[in-house]
Design an enzyme around this catalytic site. Structure first.
Site, short mmCIF file in Angstrom:
data_model
loop_
_atom_site.label_atom_id
_atom_site.label_comp_id
_atom_site.label_asym_id
_atom_site.label_seq_id
_atom_site.Cartn_x
_atom_site.Cartn_y
_atom_site.Cartn_z
N ALA A 60 0.86 -1.18 0.00
CA ALA A 60 0.00 0.00 0.00
C ALA A 60 0.90 1.23 0.00
CB ALA A 60 -0.89 -0.02 1.23
N GLY A 105 0.47 -5.07 0.79
CA GLY A 105 -0.72 -5.06 -0.07
C GLY A 105 -0.45 -5.65 -1.45
N GLU A 108 -0.88 -9.26 -0.99
CA GLU A 108 -2.32 -9.49 -0.78
C GLU A 108 -3.08 -9.40 -2.11
OE1 GLU A 108 -2.19 -6.47 2.34
OE2 GLU A 108 -3.17 -7.91 3.66
N1 CO8 Z 1 4.60 3.10 -0.70
C1 CO8 Z 1 5.02 4.26 -1.22
N2 CO8 Z 1 6.19 4.39 -1.86
C2 CO8 Z 1 6.98 3.31 -1.96
C3 CO8 Z 1 6.61 2.07 -1.43
C4 CO8 Z 1 5.34 1.97 -0.77
N3 CO8 Z 1 4.87 0.82 -0.28
N4 CO8 Z 1 7.59 1.17 -1.66
C5 CO8 Z 1 8.56 1.84 -2.32
N5 CO8 Z 1 8.19 3.12 -2.50
C6 CO8 Z 1 8.94 4.19 -3.17
C7 CO8 Z 1 10.11 4.66 -2.31
O1 CO8 Z 1 9.67 5.60 -1.36
C8 CO8 Z 1 11.02 5.24 -3.37
O2 CO8 Z 1 10.52 6.51 -3.73
P1 CO8 Z 1 11.56 7.75 -3.97
O3 CO8 Z 1 12.42 7.30 -5.12
O4 CO8 Z 1 10.65 8.88 -4.29
O5 CO8 Z 1 12.33 7.89 -2.70
C9 CO8 Z 1 10.81 4.32 -4.56
O6 CO8 Z 1 9.55 3.66 -4.35
C10 CO8 Z 1 11.88 3.25 -4.68
O7 CO8 Z 1 11.96 2.58 -3.44
P2 CO8 Z 1 13.33 2.42 -2.61
O8 CO8 Z 1 14.25 3.58 -2.88
O9 CO8 Z 1 12.97 2.15 -1.19
O10 CO8 Z 1 13.92 1.13 -3.32
P3 CO8 Z 1 14.87 0.03 -2.66
O11 CO8 Z 1 15.32 -0.85 -3.78
O12 CO8 Z 1 15.91 0.65 -1.80
O13 CO8 Z 1 13.90 -0.83 -1.70
C11 CO8 Z 1 11.88 -1.99 -1.08
C12 CO8 Z 1 12.83 -1.55 -2.23
C13 CO8 Z 1 12.61 -3.01 -0.22
C14 CO8 Z 1 10.67 -2.63 -1.74
C15 CO8 Z 1 11.49 -0.75 -0.27
O14 CO8 Z 1 11.01 0.26 -1.14
C16 CO8 Z 1 10.41 -1.03 0.76
O15 CO8 Z 1 10.69 -1.58 1.80
N6 CO8 Z 1 9.18 -0.58 0.46
C17 CO8 Z 1 8.07 -0.70 1.39
C18 CO8 Z 1 7.57 -2.12 1.50
C19 CO8 Z 1 6.47 -2.20 2.52
O16 CO8 Z 1 6.68 -1.97 3.70
N7 CO8 Z 1 5.26 -2.53 2.06
C20 CO8 Z 1 4.11 -2.69 2.95
C21 CO8 Z 1 3.37 -1.41 2.99
S1 CO8 Z 1 2.02 -1.45 4.14
C22 CO8 Z 1 0.83 -2.32 3.34
O17 CO8 Z 1 1.00 -2.78 2.26
C23 CO8 Z 1 -0.46 -2.44 4.09
C24 CO8 Z 1 -1.45 -3.35 3.34
C25 CO8 Z 1 -2.86 -3.01 3.73
C26 CO8 Z 1 -3.56 -2.40 2.55
C27 CO8 Z 1 -4.95 -2.00 2.81
C28 CO8 Z 1 -5.54 -1.26 1.63
C29 CO8 Z 1 -5.09 -1.62 0.29
#
Ligand code: CO8
Length: 254
Positions: A60, A105, A108
């Site tokens: 998400a 998400g 999911e």
């Molecule tokens: N949301 C928003 N932006 C994101 C997300 C995310 N989930 N994941 C990555 N991004 C963005 C980063 O902020 C970054 O943006 P910017 O370049 O502007 O800084 C860009 O994507 C690239 O990401 P990274 O620089 O972090 O890339 P890395 O290769 O270093 O890391 C990862 C990749 C490991 C995937 C890392 O981005 C990460 O950990 N992302 C978050 C993963 C996460 O925690 N997901 C769970 C989110 S909570 C959730 O999903 C709740 C579900 C319930 C949903 C209910 C309604 C649908």
């Protein structure tokens, strides 16, 4: 949503944020599946893919959740569940084609599809507790059904990411592929096999499988009996059985 013959391709296209699910993205997925439902007769399968080559969906939209109230949290979970219900109601098989991150998400979303195919470059996890959240888009419901309750608990409590080997071994991923091209070709091949069969029977089987998930044995058996009985009222059943007995290929409805 684009059409490639009788295959619909739903692309999650927000690569700068690793295809994170904002409410706009979720509404777009919902809309894509509404259009698929409208064109049901000409669609035999659906592939859900992520754009950009790094992620299926990285979860998400975390930025969009900052500062949200409990009520807003509930509403975003409800929207996610509406999308999942729409995917499960789709008449045709929906294959999540994962190439890269499928997290939170994103996993999911993949779990609300019928099954997951993935490349060797994929990784999977439910990292919500690392953010002080919990899965809110079916992770506590569908992940245990697919990998078993103990493994789901371990993944959800630890928030750890697993690679393709473990994803296949746990049953989360049904088939693995070397790269994206092979993944899409493999998924299309499966849809081509499905398309040989009765569309009415495939939709009936999906309705029964989805309807019975999570029910008691008695309820699930009643749903199966209902679907099996219904099949006897279809032209496709008469054609399929007649074709077998006459040793010819069946000509199913379109
Ligand atoms: N949301 C928003 N932006 C994101 C997300 C995310 N989930 N994941 C990555 N991004 C963005 C980063 O902020 C970054 O943006 P910017 O370049 O502007 O800084 C860009 O994507 C690239 O990401 P990274 O620089 O972090 O890339 P890395 O290769 O270093 O890391 C990862 C990749 C490991 C995937 C890392 O981005 C990460 O950990 N992302 C978050 C993963 C996460 O925690 N997901 C769970 C989110 S909570 C959730 O999903 C709740 C579900 C319930 C949903 C209910 C309604 C649908």
């Amino acid at each position: 949503m684009t059409l490639d013959g009788d295959v619909a391709i739903v692309t999650i296209d927000r690569p700068k944020a690793l295809n994170a699910l904002s409410s706009t993205v979720l509404e777009a997925i919902d809309d894509a599946f509404a259009r698929i439902a409208d064109a049901a007769a000409s669609i035999r399968g659906v592939l859900v893919v992520g754009a950009g080559g790094r992620a299926f969906v990285a979860g998400a939209d975390i930025a969009g959740m900052a500062g949200a109230t409990p009520e807003e949290g509930r509403r975003s979970a409800e929207l996610g569940h509406r999308v999942a219900a729409r995917i499960e109601a789709c008449h045709a098989p929906v294959i999540a084609c994962v190439d890269g991150f499928a997290l939170g998400g994103g996993l999911e979303l993949a779990l609300s599809c019928d099954f997951i195919y993935a490349t060797d470059a994929s990784s999977f996890g439910q990292p919500e507790v690392r953010l002080g959240l919990i899965p809110g888009f079916g992770g506590t419901v569908r992940l245990p059904r697919v990998v078993g309750p103990a493994r789901a608990k371990e993944l959800i409590y630890s928030g750890r990411r697993i690679g393709i080997e473990e994803a296949v071994a746990s049953g989360l991923v049904v088939r693995r592929f070397a790269d994206r091209d092979a993944l899409l070709a493999g998924a299309r091949e499966t849809i081509a096999q499905v398309a040989q069969n009765s569309p009415v029977a495939v939709a009936n089987a999906k309705r029964v499988l989805v309807g019975a998930a999570g029910r008691s044995t008695d309820e699930a058996v009643a749903i199966e009996i209902g679907g099996f009985g219904e099949a006897f009222g279809t032209d496709d059943m008469r054609e399929g059985v007649a074709a077998f007995l006459e040793k010819r290929s069946p000509g199913f409805s379109r």
